[in-house]
Scaffold this motif. Sequence first.
Motif, PDB file in Angstrom:
ATOM      1  N   UNK A  42       0.843  -1.194   0.000  1.00  0.00           N
ATOM      2  CA  UNK A  42       0.000   0.000   0.000  1.00  0.00           C
ATOM      3  C   UNK A  42       0.878   1.242   0.000  1.00  0.00           C
ATOM      4  N   UNK A  43       0.441   2.250  -0.677  1.00  0.00           N
ATOM      5  CA  UNK A  43       1.129   3.529  -0.711  1.00  0.00           C
ATOM      6  C   UNK A  43       0.199   4.594  -0.164  1.00  0.00           C
ATOM      7  N   UNK A  44       0.757   5.588   0.480  1.00  0.00           N
ATOM      8  CA  UNK A  44      -0.043   6.689   0.986  1.00  0.00           C
ATOM      9  C   UNK A  44       0.680   7.982   0.666  1.00  0.00           C
ATOM     10  N   UNK A  45      -0.040   9.034   0.703  1.00  0.00           N
ATOM     11  CA  UNK A  45       0.561  10.342   0.467  1.00  0.00           C
ATOM     12  C   UNK A  45      -0.246  11.383   1.227  1.00  0.00           C
ATOM     13  N   UNK A  46       0.345  12.532   1.388  1.00  0.00           N
ATOM     14  CA  UNK A  46      -0.336  13.641   2.046  1.00  0.00           C
ATOM     15  C   UNK A  46      -1.433  14.141   1.141  1.00  0.00           C
TER      16      UNK A  46
END
Length: 126
Positions: free
Chosen positions: A45-49
């Motif tokens: 999984x990737x997340x970002x602001x």
Amino acid sequence: MSEPMDTDNTDAPLENQIEGSSTNTTKKEKPKKKRFEIKKWTAVAFWSWDQTNETCAICRNHLMEPCIDCQGKAEQPGNSEQIKCPRAIGTCNHSFHLHCISTWIKTRNSCPLDSGEWSLKEIVNN
């Protein structure tokens, strides 16, 4: 992609799944060879602001660390508690330390990154 994948033989009738069944002694069918078998699966999984910057453009510190004013307060003798430095998020989705942008707004009412008019959307405590 219109044909179903052959991953297992569970759709066959139960008597065809049982080895040595008396119902299929007259006609020997070769079991279908599986196209592939999943041996191991790892999810990533990737997340970002939800904002466009990670550092305060005014003091150049990371937004999750205190600003220069708060760092100075934390280094004073007799202050053992951790200083919380809130972030200010503008309607343009640019974020700054609240202390930094409040000092900036005293001289000019524009976002330091895009030079648009600054208006506060929310204040977030780290």
